[in-house]
Design an enzyme around this catalytic site. Structure first.
Site, mmCIF file in Angstrom:
data_model
loop_
_atom_site.group_PDB
_atom_site.id
_atom_site.type_symbol
_atom_site.label_atom_id
_atom_site.label_comp_id
_atom_site.label_asym_id
_atom_site.label_seq_id
_atom_site.Cartn_x
_atom_site.Cartn_y
_atom_site.Cartn_z
ATOM 1 N N GLY A 175 0.793 -1.086 0.236
ATOM 2 C CA GLY A 175 0.252 0.113 -0.104
ATOM 3 C C GLY A 175 0.992 1.087 0.104
ATOM 4 O O GLY A 175 2.220 1.243 -0.298
ATOM 5 N N ARG A 176 0.237 2.254 0.389
ATOM 6 C CA ARG A 176 1.043 3.598 0.257
ATOM 7 C C ARG A 176 1.970 3.805 1.720
ATOM 8 O O ARG A 176 2.918 4.498 1.834
ATOM 9 C CB ARG A 176 0.212 4.837 0.158
ATOM 10 C CG ARG A 176 -0.012 4.946 -1.565
ATOM 11 C CD ARG A 176 -0.848 6.269 -1.673
ATOM 12 N NE ARG A 176 -2.286 6.350 -0.970
ATOM 13 C CZ ARG A 176 -2.345 7.267 -0.148
ATOM 14 N NH1 ARG A 176 -1.547 7.963 0.448
ATOM 15 N NH2 ARG A 176 -3.564 7.429 0.521
ATOM 16 N N TYR A 213 5.991 -4.760 -6.046
ATOM 17 C CA TYR A 213 5.277 -4.211 -6.981
ATOM 18 C C TYR A 213 6.336 -3.820 -8.296
ATOM 19 O O TYR A 213 7.236 -3.189 -7.847
ATOM 20 C CB TYR A 213 4.325 -3.153 -6.600
ATOM 21 C CG TYR A 213 3.123 -2.662 -7.463
ATOM 22 C CD1 TYR A 213 2.367 -3.528 -7.785
ATOM 23 C CD2 TYR A 213 3.504 -1.294 -8.097
ATOM 24 C CE1 TYR A 213 1.518 -3.053 -8.806
ATOM 25 C CE2 TYR A 213 2.240 -0.918 -8.958
ATOM 26 C CZ TYR A 213 1.263 -1.607 -9.346
ATOM 27 O OH TYR A 213 0.660 -1.315 -10.125
#
Length: 187
Positions: A85-86, A135
């Protein structure tokens, strides 16, 4: 009961926190969530939508952190999980997080990192000479951290188990559980 630490924060990918958390509990491990402070965290949901160049983001669940990073004693934990996620984008600069990660890496304890989670590993300086999935947009960060990016749903490099994103959960957690059980079996 062996304990596993999950380090995360606001804007973490909902599935990438909750899936390993619940999977660890299911296997009989005690899972603790650490964050910048012991507060209720707001997670997000990233989805892959046809026609978009990157993922979309929507609000996810809220969940309480068990402990602040500054209060973590890494000696109490058998393994570490770093969801994506961030959150990793801002957590990687936290000195307490870097020390926690260095402890696990230096002790050879199992570490699972997914999606943007390897950003934290790179910032802590533990990817030098290692291979890590992440990612794909984070490949440059892995390489700038001294590692080699690998396009894999579940890449195992000794104690380090990494994957690309939440669609990799089944393979990623299967691989991590194998590494974790080898050093901290559940009675």
């Amino acid at each position: 009961m062996a304990k596993v630490l999950i380090i995360t924060g606001d804007a973490a990918e909902d599935l990438e926190v909750m899936y390993p958390y619940q999977r660890l509990l299911e296997e009989g491990y005690e899972a603790h969530i650490a964050a910048p402070s012991a507060k209720r965290l707001q997670f997000v949901v990233h989805d892959f939508v046809e026609g978009f160049d990157t993922y979309t983001e929507k609000p996810g669940h809220t969940w309480a952190a068990d402990v602040a990073f500054s209060e973590v004693n890494p000696d109490e934990y058998a393994a570490l999980v770093i969801p994506g996620g961030r959150a990793p984008e801002y957590l990687r600069g936290d000195r307490d997080v870097q020390e926690i990660v260095r402890h696990f890496a230096g002790a050879g304890k199992p570490i699972a990192a997914l999606c943007h989670g390897p950003l934290v590993l790179a910032a802590a300086g533990v990817l030098k000479g290692r291979e890590s999935s992440a990612y794909p947009a984070c490949a440059l960060d892995v390489e700038n951290g001294g590692g080699t990016w690998v396009d894999s749903e579940a890449h195992v490099d000794q104690n380090l188990v990494t994957g690309r994103a939440w669609p990799d959960h089944p393979a990623w957690m299967r691989a991590f559980m194998k590494v974790l059980r080898a050093v901290a079996p559940v009675a």
